[in-house]
Write a protein that holds these residues in place. Structure first.
Motif, PDB file in Angstrom:
ATOM      1  N   ARG A 160       0.806  -1.223   0.000  1.00 55.99           N
ATOM      2  CA  ARG A 160       0.000   0.000   0.000  1.00 55.99           C
ATOM      3  C   ARG A 160       0.841   1.276   0.000  1.00 55.99           C
ATOM      4  O   ARG A 160       0.497   2.243  -0.661  1.00 55.99           O
ATOM      5  CB  ARG A 160      -0.963   0.000   1.197  1.00 55.99           C
ATOM      6  N   THR A 161       1.922   1.259   0.762  1.00 57.72           N
ATOM      7  CA  THR A 161       2.753   2.468   0.779  1.00 57.72           C
ATOM      8  C   THR A 161       3.507   2.613  -0.541  1.00 57.72           C
ATOM      9  O   THR A 161       3.955   3.709  -0.887  1.00 57.72           O
ATOM     10  CB  THR A 161       3.801   2.438   1.921  1.00 57.72           C
ATOM     11  N   GLY A 162       3.676   1.488  -1.262  1.00 58.00           N
ATOM     12  CA  GLY A 162       4.399   1.529  -2.531  1.00 58.00           C
ATOM     13  C   GLY A 162       5.886   1.287  -2.335  1.00 58.00           C
ATOM     14  O   GLY A 162       6.667   1.414  -3.268  1.00 58.00           O
ATOM     15  N   GLU A 196       1.667  -3.206  14.911  1.00 58.15           N
ATOM     16  CA  GLU A 196       0.828  -2.183  15.543  1.00 58.15           C
ATOM     17  C   GLU A 196       0.098  -1.364  14.469  1.00 58.15           C
ATOM     18  O   GLU A 196      -1.087  -1.070  14.603  1.00 58.15           O
ATOM     19  CB  GLU A 196       1.741  -1.272  16.387  1.00 58.15           C
ATOM     20  N   LEU A 197       0.809  -1.017  13.415  1.00 58.36           N
ATOM     21  CA  LEU A 197       0.187  -0.281  12.302  1.00 58.36           C
ATOM     22  C   LEU A 197      -0.948  -1.115  11.697  1.00 58.36           C
ATOM     23  O   LEU A 197      -2.048  -0.605  11.454  1.00 58.36           O
ATOM     24  CB  LEU A 197       1.238   0.006  11.209  1.00 58.36           C
ATOM     25  N   GLY A 198      -0.677  -2.393  11.483  1.00 58.17           N
ATOM     26  CA  GLY A 198      -1.670  -3.281  10.871  1.00 58.17           C
ATOM     27  C   GLY A 198      -2.904  -3.464  11.741  1.00 58.17           C
ATOM     28  O   GLY A 198      -4.013  -3.606  11.237  1.00 58.17           O
ATOM     29  N   ASN A 200      -3.993  -1.255  14.041  1.00 63.04           N
ATOM     30  CA  ASN A 200      -4.696   0.003  14.327  1.00 63.04           C
ATOM     31  C   ASN A 200      -5.159   0.785  13.108  1.00 63.04           C
ATOM     32  O   ASN A 200      -6.163   1.487  13.180  1.00 63.04           O
ATOM     33  CB  ASN A 200      -3.805   0.913  15.178  1.00 63.04           C
ATOM     34  N   PHE A 201      -4.403   0.713  12.030  1.00 57.71           N
ATOM     35  CA  PHE A 201      -4.763   1.520  10.839  1.00 57.71           C
ATOM     36  C   PHE A 201      -4.811   0.709   9.555  1.00 57.71           C
ATOM     37  O   PHE A 201      -5.825   0.717   8.862  1.00 57.71           O
ATOM     38  CB  PHE A 201      -3.756   2.679  10.654  1.00 57.71           C
ATOM     39  N   CYS A 202      -3.728   0.035   9.248  1.00 58.03           N
ATOM     40  CA  CYS A 202      -3.647  -0.609   7.936  1.00 58.03           C
ATOM     41  C   CYS A 202      -4.282  -1.992   7.987  1.00 58.03           C
ATOM     42  O   CYS A 202      -3.649  -3.017   7.744  1.00 58.03           O
ATOM     43  CB  CYS A 202      -2.194  -0.673   7.467  1.00 58.03           C
ATOM     44  N   PRO A 206      -8.501  -0.276   5.225  1.00 53.68           N
ATOM     45  CA  PRO A 206      -7.611   0.662   5.926  1.00 53.68           C
ATOM     46  C   PRO A 206      -8.313   1.886   6.499  1.00 53.68           C
ATOM     47  O   PRO A 206      -9.300   2.353   5.942  1.00 53.68           O
ATOM     48  CB  PRO A 206      -6.634   1.086   4.826  1.00 53.68           C
ATOM     49  N   GLU A 207      -7.790   2.354   7.610  1.00 53.86           N
ATOM     50  CA  GLU A 207      -8.299   3.596   8.194  1.00 53.86           C
ATOM     51  C   GLU A 207      -7.177   4.617   8.086  1.00 53.86           C
ATOM     52  O   GLU A 207      -6.370   4.772   8.996  1.00 53.86           O
ATOM     53  CB  GLU A 207      -8.678   3.361   9.645  1.00 53.86           C
ATOM     54  N   CYS A 208      -7.116   5.271   6.952  1.00 55.21           N
ATOM     55  CA  CYS A 208      -5.967   6.130   6.653  1.00 55.21           C
ATOM     56  C   CYS A 208      -5.969   7.442   7.446  1.00 55.21           C
ATOM     57  O   CYS A 208      -4.905   8.017   7.671  1.00 55.21           O
ATOM     58  CB  CYS A 208      -5.898   6.396   5.156  1.00 55.21           C
ATOM     59  N   ASP A 209      -7.148   7.881   7.863  1.00 61.41           N
ATOM     60  CA  ASP A 209      -7.189   9.113   8.655  1.00 61.41           C
ATOM     61  C   ASP A 209      -6.462   8.873   9.965  1.00 61.41           C
ATOM     62  O   ASP A 209      -6.803   7.961  10.706  1.00 61.41           O
ATOM     63  CB  ASP A 209      -8.637   9.525   8.935  1.00 61.41           C
ATOM     64  N   LEU A 213       1.563   7.022   8.538  1.00 64.50           N
ATOM     65  CA  LEU A 213       2.248   6.902   7.241  1.00 64.50           C
ATOM     66  C   LEU A 213       1.495   7.586   6.110  1.00 64.50           C
ATOM     67  O   LEU A 213       1.898   7.507   4.949  1.00 64.50           O
ATOM     68  CB  LEU A 213       2.450   5.414   6.882  1.00 64.50           C
ATOM     69  N   LYS A 214       0.412   8.252   6.458  1.00 64.96           N
ATOM     70  CA  LYS A 214      -0.451   8.781   5.402  1.00 64.96           C
ATOM     71  C   LYS A 214       0.294   9.661   4.384  1.00 64.96           C
ATOM     72  O   LYS A 214       0.103   9.529   3.177  1.00 64.96           O
ATOM     73  CB  LYS A 214      -1.609   9.575   6.020  1.00 64.96           C
ATOM     74  N   ASP A 215       1.178  10.504   4.875  1.00 64.83           N
ATOM     75  CA  ASP A 215       1.850  11.425   3.937  1.00 64.83           C
ATOM     76  C   ASP A 215       2.936  10.768   3.091  1.00 64.83           C
ATOM     77  O   ASP A 215       3.444  11.375   2.159  1.00 64.83           O
ATOM     78  CB  ASP A 215       2.411  12.647   4.688  1.00 64.83           C
ATOM     79  N   VAL A 216       3.298   9.504   3.416  1.00 61.76           N
ATOM     80  CA  VAL A 216       4.296   8.832   2.566  1.00 61.76           C
ATOM     81  C   VAL A 216       3.692   7.604   1.888  1.00 61.76           C
ATOM     82  O   VAL A 216       4.394   6.788   1.300  1.00 61.76           O
ATOM     83  CB  VAL A 216       5.546   8.388   3.377  1.00 61.76           C
ATOM     84  N   CYS A 217       2.381   7.473   1.982  1.00 59.83           N
ATOM     85  CA  CYS A 217       1.728   6.264   1.475  1.00 59.83           C
ATOM     86  C   CYS A 217       0.981   6.543   0.169  1.00 59.83           C
ATOM     87  O   CYS A 217       0.148   7.439   0.107  1.00 59.83           O
ATOM     88  CB  CYS A 217       0.758   5.740   2.534  1.00 59.83           C
ATOM     89  N   LYS A 218       1.271   5.730  -0.818  1.00 57.61           N
ATOM     90  CA  LYS A 218       0.604   5.871  -2.121  1.00 57.61           C
ATOM     91  C   LYS A 218      -0.903   5.744  -1.966  1.00 57.61           C
ATOM     92  O   LYS A 218      -1.668   6.529  -2.477  1.00 57.61           O
ATOM     93  CB  LYS A 218       1.076   4.724  -3.041  1.00 57.61           C
ATOM     94  N   TYR A 219      -1.304   4.682  -1.258  1.00 58.99           N
ATOM     95  CA  TYR A 219      -2.733   4.395  -1.106  1.00 58.99           C
ATOM     96  C   TYR A 219      -3.419   5.474  -0.265  1.00 58.99           C
ATOM     97  O   TYR A 219      -4.469   5.999  -0.637  1.00 58.99           O
ATOM     98  CB  TYR A 219      -2.901   3.023  -0.433  1.00 58.99           C
ATOM     99  N   GLY A 220      -2.788   5.819   0.858  1.00 61.28           N
ATOM    100  CA  GLY A 220      -3.401   6.774   1.784  1.00 61.28           C
ATOM    101  C   GLY A 220      -3.577   8.168   1.200  1.00 61.28           C
ATOM    102  O   GLY A 220      -4.518   8.880   1.543  1.00 61.28           O
ATOM    103  N   SER A 221      -2.676   8.539   0.309  1.00 63.18           N
ATOM    104  CA  SER A 221      -2.771   9.883  -0.247  1.00 63.18           C
ATOM    105  C   SER A 221      -3.539   9.913  -1.570  1.00 63.18           C
ATOM    106  O   SER A 221      -3.674  10.943  -2.205  1.00 63.18           O
ATOM    107  CB  SER A 221      -1.378  10.486  -0.442  1.00 63.18           C
TER     108      SER A 221
END
Ligand code: SF4
Length: 225
Positions: A160-162, A196-198, A200-202, A206-209, A213-221
């Motif tokens: 997801r982050t690429g 922990e990321l997996g 709680n968020f990923c 996914p709960e990108c909000d 990693l949102k600002d460095v993630c392809k999927y999240g952004s």
């Protein structure tokens, strides 16, 4: 900058962001190396809370000991580790491992771990029910060996982050091992933080909000969010 340096700095950037957000995880949560091994075998397909209950049962019965598990009646072991789920299969696997360790190393973890990492890894993988992730968790957290642990959360985060699109365990593991400083503490912490990321968020959805990693993630952004 060459690709290796770029990838290394991207990975370290992810690591730092996760560490800043979640803090140190102090993995593996266990008092002894043997407890790490038991936990690694019992945690397959279940939550850590259930593993903790099973380990507590073993502790209460003073059974958290390699020789004792190697020689215990299988029915008794099944009842003690029942909370961890798949208890028949897991008690068989655990007992087999303990018997192996007893027969070949006199239940001595120093003897077991004081060898070449690949040799130990191959031996672990030859035992029934011990796959890549379990073997590497044992090597890293109980044996203090430089082996990066890959799990489903790692595959998902990388995709997801690429940072790396790879489904094969070995491919993803060597990607981390090639691109991270050779540091056991870092390997331990990074894997724990990815889990922990997996959780709680990923997640599957996914709960990108709020994800660190949102600002460095392809999927999240992207527009998915
Ligand atoms: S931003 Fe979304 S997709 Fe990217 S790592 Fe975070 S939760 Fe996963």
């Amino acid at each position: 900058m060459c690709n290796l340096v770029i990838t290394m700095s991207k990975l370290m950037n992810i690591y730092k962001k996760l560490l800043k957000h979640f803090g140190r995880q102090h993995w593996w949560p266990a008092e002894t190396r043997f407890e790490v091994i038991v936990g690694a075998i019992l945690t397959q397909n279940t939550s850590w809370k259930n593993v903790e209950k099973a380990i507590l049962n073993l502790k209460k019965e003073k059974m958290l000991n390699n020789k004792k598990i190697a020689n215990v009646d299988i029915r008794k072991l099944e009842s003690l580790i029942q909370p961890s789920g798949f208890y028949k299969q897991k008690s068989e696997r655990l007992k087999k491992f303990c018997k192996y360790l007893d027969r070949n190393y006199n239940s001595d973890l120093n003897k077991f771990f004081n060898r070449n990492t690949d040799e130990i890894r191959n031996e672990l993988l030859s035992l029934n029910g011990i796959g890549n992730e379990t073997a590497d968790s044992i090597l890293l957290y109980a044996g203090e060996k430089l082996k990066f642990v890959v799990d489903a959360y790692t595959v998902r985060m990388c995709e997801r982050t690429g940072i790396k699109n790879a489904k094969k365990y070995d491919e993803l593991q060597s990607f981390f091992e090639k691109n991270l400083p050779k540091n056991i503490k870092l390997y331990k912490e990074f894997h724990a933080l990815i889990v922990e990321l997996g959780k709680n968020f990923c997640r599957r959805k996914p709960e990108c909000d709020g994800c660190p990693l949102k600002d460095v993630c392809k999927y999240g952004s992207s527009s998915h969010n």
